[in-house]
Design a protein around this motif. Structure first.
Motif, PDB file in Angstrom:
ATOM      1  N   GLN A 152       0.811  -1.210   0.000  1.00 53.11           N
ATOM      2  CA  GLN A 152       0.000   0.000   0.000  1.00 53.11           C
ATOM      3  C   GLN A 152       0.848   1.266   0.000  1.00 53.11           C
ATOM      4  O   GLN A 152       0.321   2.367  -0.164  1.00 53.11           O
ATOM      5  CB  GLN A 152      -0.923   0.033   1.228  1.00 53.11           C
ATOM      6  N   SER A 153       2.160   1.115   0.177  1.00 47.24           N
ATOM      7  CA  SER A 153       3.021   2.288   0.321  1.00 47.24           C
ATOM      8  C   SER A 153       3.055   3.163  -0.924  1.00 47.24           C
ATOM      9  O   SER A 153       3.219   4.380  -0.851  1.00 47.24           O
ATOM     10  CB  SER A 153       4.442   1.844   0.676  1.00 47.24           C
ATOM     11  N   GLY A 154       2.898   2.526  -2.096  1.00 44.00           N
ATOM     12  CA  GLY A 154       2.917   3.286  -3.338  1.00 44.00           C
ATOM     13  C   GLY A 154       4.287   3.744  -3.752  1.00 44.00           C
ATOM     14  O   GLY A 154       4.441   4.504  -4.714  1.00 44.00           O
ATOM     15  N   THR A 155       5.323   3.290  -3.045  1.00 44.44           N
ATOM     16  CA  THR A 155       6.690   3.740  -3.344  1.00 44.44           C
ATOM     17  C   THR A 155       7.499   2.673  -4.075  1.00 44.44           C
ATOM     18  O   THR A 155       8.692   2.876  -4.316  1.00 44.44           O
ATOM     19  CB  THR A 155       7.415   4.105  -2.037  1.00 44.44           C
ATOM     20  N   ILE A 156       6.897   1.560  -4.436  1.00 39.16           N
ATOM     21  CA  ILE A 156       7.630   0.464  -5.067  1.00 39.16           C
ATOM     22  C   ILE A 156       6.919   0.020  -6.343  1.00 39.16           C
ATOM     23  O   ILE A 156       5.717   0.214  -6.510  1.00 39.16           O
ATOM     24  CB  ILE A 156       7.753  -0.746  -4.118  1.00 39.16           C
ATOM     25  N   ASN A 157       7.708  -0.549  -7.250  1.00 38.64           N
ATOM     26  CA  ASN A 157       7.118  -1.276  -8.370  1.00 38.64           C
ATOM     27  C   ASN A 157       6.764  -2.672  -7.846  1.00 38.64           C
ATOM     28  O   ASN A 157       7.607  -3.336  -7.232  1.00 38.64           O
ATOM     29  CB  ASN A 157       8.118  -1.405  -9.519  1.00 38.64           C
ATOM     30  N   ASN A 158       5.550  -3.107  -8.069  1.00 40.66           N
ATOM     31  CA  ASN A 158       5.159  -4.391  -7.481  1.00 40.66           C
ATOM     32  C   ASN A 158       4.315  -5.211  -8.444  1.00 40.66           C
ATOM     33  O   ASN A 158       3.832  -4.711  -9.482  1.00 40.66           O
ATOM     34  CB  ASN A 158       4.422  -4.178  -6.155  1.00 40.66           C
TER      35      ASN A 158
END
Length: 368
Positions: free
Chosen positions: A313-319
């Motif tokens: 949920q952080s939105g800071t990574i490509n996942n």
């Protein structure tokens, strides 16, 4: 068995909702003598159902208090069909007019929802029957006597239609031409084999609307810790997965996900033992955090830890999320073997808060 079936059909001609002498005798035959007779061939039935079915039971019912117009006797797995309202079983259904009896493969008419059993809608039953017929395939076509629908008539009471709607297949035995003992036994064994196939597929959580075993086990674990006197959750009908089986399923899911990523040119590092994700996939200087989930069930809900939710949920990574569902599990050898599976991929994976459902909470008590 033939004489008992014939006697019940004769007593059907004297049906009464009160416990008359004829109905009292019918009750003894249906509830005691016929199940006892079926138990005499339990070894044959057990063999046909397969080695994983170890809780074969028999029972008959003809009404509690007021006598029903359609008595029945069934054989079933006690864990997979704890009552005639739930799960798959084989059942002898007697027409109210005494004209004959069906040997049927049927399903209970209720489902487990929000902690209780509730009536299944007609559409749900239809989906279950379609699934069963698809699962059994040609096995239903080998004997021309096997019918896809049964007709219990328009007799008194309201049980005929629910029974008809929940039946996958049946063989009709007319009262004036009942088969001999050998044929009755052979038919029971044949239907036991069909039932065993459905139980095998059910254990892999392939039925429509089935809750994945991982979800059931998590709910039961939470219940066991939070409410130890409550016992195991009623959701856990059928056979769950052991530790080695869960590991085999997870390994299979990760094998498929890794092979797909590597074919696409990613370099894949396994971090499943140390991090809140399974793979770190790298390609052209870009890193992607990959979550992998495997299940023997169909595509549905998955289990996520609090750390996994926070990370994605952080939105800071490509996942990315790989869900490998409908994995086949072979339990016959010394170690379970997982194979097959269908991959569902989300990349990028954006967690929708509306699709998250808390299963337990931690409540911190502060010193006053």
């Amino acid at each position: 068995m033939r004489n008992l079936l014939a006697e019940i059909l004769e007593l059907q001609l004297e049906w009464d909702s009160a416990n008359t002498p004829a109905m009292e005798r019918r009750g003894v035959v249906v509830r005691k003598e016929l199940p006892a007779e079926l138990s005499r061939i339990s070894g044959n039935l057990q063999h046909a159902m397969g080695p994983l079915i170890s809780d074969l039971h028999f029972e008959g019912r003809d009404g509690t208090g007021r006598k029903t117009a359609i008595p029945w006797a069934r054989f079933f797995s006690a864990s997979r069909s704890p009552s005639a309202q739930n799960g798959w079983y084989c059942v002898y259904l007697f027409r109210s007019d005494g004209s004959g009896v069906y040997l049927a493969l049927a399903h209970g008419s209720t489902s487990f929802l929000n902690g209780m059993f509730v009536p299944r809608a007609d559409g749900q039953l239809a989906d279950l029957l379609t699934w069963a017929r698809t699962t059994l395939g040609d096995a239903l076509l080998r004997d021309p006597r096997v019918q896809s629908k049964i007709d219990l008539g328009e007799g008194p009471g309201k049980l005929a239609k629910p029974y008809e709607k929940s039946t996958v297949a049946g063989i009709w035995y007319p009262a004036d031409n009942l088969p001999d003992e050998a044929q009755l036994t052979a038919d029971a064994v044949m239907f036991a084999g069909l039932l065993g196939q459905l139980y095998g597929a059910q254990d892999q959580r392939r039925m429509p609307g089935e809750i994945a075993p991982e979800i059931i086990e998590a709910v039961e674990a939470v219940d066991e810790i939070a409410k130890p006197l409550m016992g195991r959750s009623r959701a856990g009908q059928g056979r769950g997965l052991s530790g080695p089986e869960r590991q085999a399923v997870e390994r299979r899911a990760m094998e498929l996900a890794k092979s797909i990523l590597e074919r696409e040119g990613f370099t894949v590092e396994d971090h499943s033992a140390t991090a809140s994700y399974d793979f770190l996939a790298s390609k052209n200087g870009c890193k992607t955090v990959v979550e992998v989930k495997g299940t023997t069930g169909g595509l549905g809900a998955i289990m996520l830890t609090a750390n996994e939710v926070t990370l994605h949920q952080s939105g800071t990574i490509n996942n990315a999320l790989f869900v490998v569902h409908s994995i086949d599990l072979d339990r016959h050898g010394p170690q379970p073997i997982a194979s097959g599976g269908t991959v569902h991929r989300l990349q990028p994976w954006r967690l929708n808060p509306d699709q998250l459902k808390p299963m337990a909470f931690e409540y911190a008590l502060l010193a006053e």
